[in-house]
Design a protein around this motif. Structure first.
Motif, PDB file in Angstrom:
ATOM      1  N   VAL A  64      22.951-105.818  93.561  1.00 21.74           N
ATOM      2  CA  VAL A  64      22.424-104.773  92.673  1.00 21.74           C
ATOM      3  C   VAL A  64      23.405-103.610  92.571  1.00 21.74           C
ATOM      4  O   VAL A  64      23.699-103.130  91.456  1.00 21.74           O
ATOM      5  CB  VAL A  64      21.055-104.289  93.172  1.00 21.74           C
ATOM      6  CG1 VAL A  64      20.530-103.152  92.290  1.00 21.74           C
ATOM      7  CG2 VAL A  64      20.054-105.441  93.202  1.00 21.74           C
ATOM      8  N   VAL A  65      23.916-103.139  93.707  1.00 22.23           N
ATOM      9  CA  VAL A  65      24.879-102.036  93.681  1.00 22.23           C
ATOM     10  C   VAL A  65      26.090-102.398  92.829  1.00 22.23           C
ATOM     11  O   VAL A  65      26.536-101.612  91.974  1.00 22.23           O
ATOM     12  CB  VAL A  65      25.337-101.679  95.117  1.00 22.23           C
ATOM     13  CG1 VAL A  65      26.465-100.643  95.069  1.00 22.23           C
ATOM     14  CG2 VAL A  65      24.177-101.137  95.938  1.00 22.23           C
ATOM     15  N   SER A  66      26.617-103.600  93.011  1.00 14.07           N
ATOM     16  CA  SER A  66      27.847-104.020  92.326  1.00 14.07           C
ATOM     17  C   SER A  66      27.659-104.147  90.831  1.00 14.07           C
ATOM     18  O   SER A  66      28.552-103.783  90.049  1.00 14.07           O
ATOM     19  CB  SER A  66      28.336-105.350  92.914  1.00 14.07           C
ATOM     20  OG  SER A  66      28.551-105.253  94.301  1.00 14.07           O
ATOM     21  N   VAL A  67      26.506-104.660  90.411  1.00  7.57           N
ATOM     22  CA  VAL A  67      26.236-104.827  88.976  1.00  7.57           C
ATOM     23  C   VAL A  67      26.295-103.491  88.258  1.00  7.57           C
ATOM     24  O   VAL A  67      26.939-103.341  87.208  1.00  7.57           O
ATOM     25  CB  VAL A  67      24.872-105.506  88.762  1.00  7.57           C
ATOM     26  CG1 VAL A  67      24.411-105.358  87.316  1.00  7.57           C
ATOM     27  CG2 VAL A  67      24.948-106.982  89.150  1.00  7.57           C
ATOM     28  N   PHE A  68      25.647-102.487  88.826  1.00  7.99           N
ATOM     29  CA  PHE A  68      25.601-101.187  88.147  1.00  7.99           C
ATOM     30  C   PHE A  68      26.839-100.345  88.431  1.00  7.99           C
ATOM     31  O   PHE A  68      27.175 -99.455  87.637  1.00  7.99           O
ATOM     32  CB  PHE A  68      24.316-100.456  88.544  1.00  7.99           C
ATOM     33  CG  PHE A  68      23.089-101.074  87.939  1.00  7.99           C
ATOM     34  CD1 PHE A  68      22.672-100.717  86.670  1.00  7.99           C
ATOM     35  CD2 PHE A  68      22.384-102.049  88.620  1.00  7.99           C
ATOM     36  CE1 PHE A  68      21.562-101.303  86.092  1.00  7.99           C
ATOM     37  CE2 PHE A  68      21.263-102.650  88.062  1.00  7.99           C
ATOM     38  CZ  PHE A  68      20.853-102.277  86.786  1.00  7.99           C
TER      39      PHE A  68
END
Length: 609
Positions: A334-338
């Motif tokens: 999740v962190v990496s996607v955004f």
């Protein structure tokens, strides 16, 4: 229905006149302490034990000994021919750790993750990793407490603390559980709103969560293992959903690894610092320690045999490590996607992307150059605009799984808290109705009268509220697991105590900073709220002082401190290094009751073998 065995904790009950009859620790006739009916390494004969049981009462407290797990509902651990690591045994122990790990994946954590990526890109991944490791340490302490003593954290608090601080702890845990339940309601309502293309309004999605809760209660009737498999399936759904987003976005793996193992945040401002503090508050949930210490009781462990207790501690730790590793990977997704999609993007940039793809939800993003303001709803809209509508629906599916998976864990945590702190046990459906109605009422009003952005932004405030309750779970866990009269040879070592104290100080400092920021931002605009907050903080600080004093005494501080009039008036006359007010008088009493025992060191010698 089984009865929880007597515990050595009973001698530690403070002498509060409002608490009813004091609990009394009664050792067996050999002079060895009694733990769960038999201590690890206790070689007292059955005849001696029976004679001791006839001569004295092993428990004078009015504490009821009913448990959330009946004896016939416990999972039986298979026996193996050798002492080598067994995957068969690991599978039998698998369940409590994964149920516990769901709290690391609830909608509040997901929102914290996406905001972290948006604000700081990959720079705070090391904070996420550190917070997960700190969480693992605390979960290990909580699980060991339940395994060694057969009592979960709330039951231990009932036996250790005076009435006033104990009731305050219970209220704070209820606040944390209800806050977590509200996040589940919010996540589920927003997911349904996205999945139905806004056909089901938010307020109706909130009401639907009442039905899904009782669905899980029906599943619980089919057995604990089946319920554990259902939640395992929900974790797999989250992994596949957020993993799909990761695969579509294709963030830079080298940058991810750099952010994960570089404990520094270059060119970070106060906004990033607040976000880092928020990550720790969102990841380590206070009621999760109470939950995990109770869930481990679902496995049948022979606590009369030290090797069986040690084996259970090992397998529960391995399972918890695997579970938290899986949750960490999902959070990194999740962190990496955004981080890849929204770092240094403005609201205007996101609005233009949505307009270019003819997405009518571009109006959600104001036409300004401020950093993109996202939450779990607007984050899903952005994914649909940037990477196609399927990305939005798959994101919503992951949020739905995150919301649903926290339903039953909150129910279990609430049940453990109520039966422990209040010496009261409700049926599970009554417990669900109690917490869910309290959670639904404010959420429903916000959903009905406000916009969806305001509903989603409630997660930030709820994270702050739950973060405030962390000391009321962390400090008792450290205190009890550091007390040799409770844990015997499984007491925390010096290194563990030092690490635990650092964790406590860090969490309290982080809470003070984070809560101060949130209060200034959200709550101090009204004088009535200001007065209420000042009064609450006064009680909050006094309770923390009480818990810290109790923790120091449990760790075995100097007798002069333990025997001081101030400490005895605050904690109780029995809570001293020797667990008595007058060591000389107590020594004669012990000699009459136990024969050869003359000191706590002698008392614990059997554990140290």
């Amino acid at each position: 229905m089984t009865t929880d065995p007597p515990s050595p904790l009973t001698e530690l009950k403070p002498t509060d006149p409002t608490d009813g009859p004091p609990e009394t620790h009664v050792p067996n006739s050999s002079g060895k302490p009694t733990m769960d009916g038999d201590c690890p390494g206790d070689h007292t004969s059955d005849q001696e034990k029976n004679q001791s049981n006839r001569n004295v009462s092993t428990e004078t407290t009015t504490l009821q000994t009913r448990s959330a797990y009946m004896k016939d509902a416990q999972v039986i651990i298979p026996e193996t021919e050798d002492a080598a690591f067994s995957f068969r045994k690991l599978w039998a122990f698998t369940g409590p750790g994964f149920l516990m790990s769901i709290a690391y994946l609830d909608p509040g954590n997901i929102q914290s993750d996406l905001q972290s990526g948006t604000v700081a890109k990959y720079k705070l991944l090391w904070v996420l990793l550190s917070a997960t490791c700190l969480g693992l340490i605390m979960q290990r302490f909580a699980a060991r407490l339940g395994v060694v003593t057969g009592l979960h954290l709330a039951e231990m608090c009932y036996r250790q603390y005076r009435t006033a601080p104990r009731l305050f702890l219970w209220l704070m845990m209820e606040v944390a559980i209800i806050g977590s339940d509200m996040q589940e309601v919010i996540g589920t309502a927003i997911a349904i709103y996205l999945l139905t293309n806004k056909f089901v309004p938010l307020w109706m999605g909130v009401l639907i969560t009442v039905v899904d809760t009782f669905t899980f209660l029906l599943l619980d009737k089919y057995g604990l293992r089946k319920l554990e498999l259902v939640f395992g399936f929900l974790i797999i759904v989250m992994a596949l959903s957020f993993g799909y987003e990761f695969g579509v976005v294709k963030p830079e793996v080298a940058s991810i690894m750099g952010g994960m193992f570089t404990p520094w945040c270059k060119d970070c401002d106060s906004t990033v610092l607040v976000q880092a503090v928020g990550i720790i508050g969102a990841v380590i949930m206070p009621h999760n320690l109470y939950l995990h210490s109770g869930l481990v009781k679902s496995r049948e462990v022979d606590r009369s045999k030290q090797e069986k207790v040690r084996e259970a501690n090992l397998y529960f730790f391995v399972e918890a490590s695997i579970a938290l590793f899986v949750s960490f990977i999902i959070n990194v997704f999740v962190v990496s996607v955004f981080a890849h999609g929204l770092y240094r993007k403005t609201n205007e940039d996101v609005m233009n992307v949505c307009r270019a793809n003819n997405n009518p939800d571009w109006i959600l993003f104001p036409n300004n150059t401020e950093p993109a303001d996202v939450n779990i709803y607007r984050g899903g809209i952005f994914l649909g605009c940037q990477f196609g509508i399927p990305a939005m629906y798959i994101w919503a599916l992951g949020i739905l799984a995150a919301g649903q998976s926290s339903t039953m864990t909150g129910c279990y945590a609430g049940q453990f808290a109520m039966e422990g702190f209040l010496n009261l046990q409700w049926s599970r459906w009554k417990r669900v109705v109690f917490t869910r109605l309290i959670a639904i009422l404010p959420t429903f009003l916000v959903a009905y009268y406000s916009k969806i952005n305001e509903l989603s932004d409630m997660n930030d405030l709820l994270n702050a509220v739950m973060s405030m309750q962390l000391p009321f779970a962390v400090i008792p866990t450290i205190a009890f697991t550091s007390n040799p009269h409770i844990m015997g040879s499984f007491t925390n070592g010096v290194g563990s105590k030092v690490v635990a104290c650092i964790i406590s100080a860090l969490i309290i400092a982080i809470n003070i900073y984070f809560i101060s920021f949130v209060m200034i931002k959200y709550l101090l605009s009204h004088w009535s709220l200001t007065v209420f907050i000042i009064a609450y903080l006064t009680v909050y600080i006094l309770t923390c002082i009480y818990l810290i004093l109790h923790m120091f005494i449990s760790m075995g501080v100097d007798n002069r401190f333990s025997n001081s009039k101030f400490v005895q008036s605050l904690i109780g006359t029995q809570i001293t290094h020797d667990f008595v007010h007058n060591p000389d008088a107590a020594s004669s009493n012990r000699n009459r009751n136990m024969g050869t025992m003359s000191s706590p060191t002698h008392q614990l010698s059997d554990y140290s073998k």
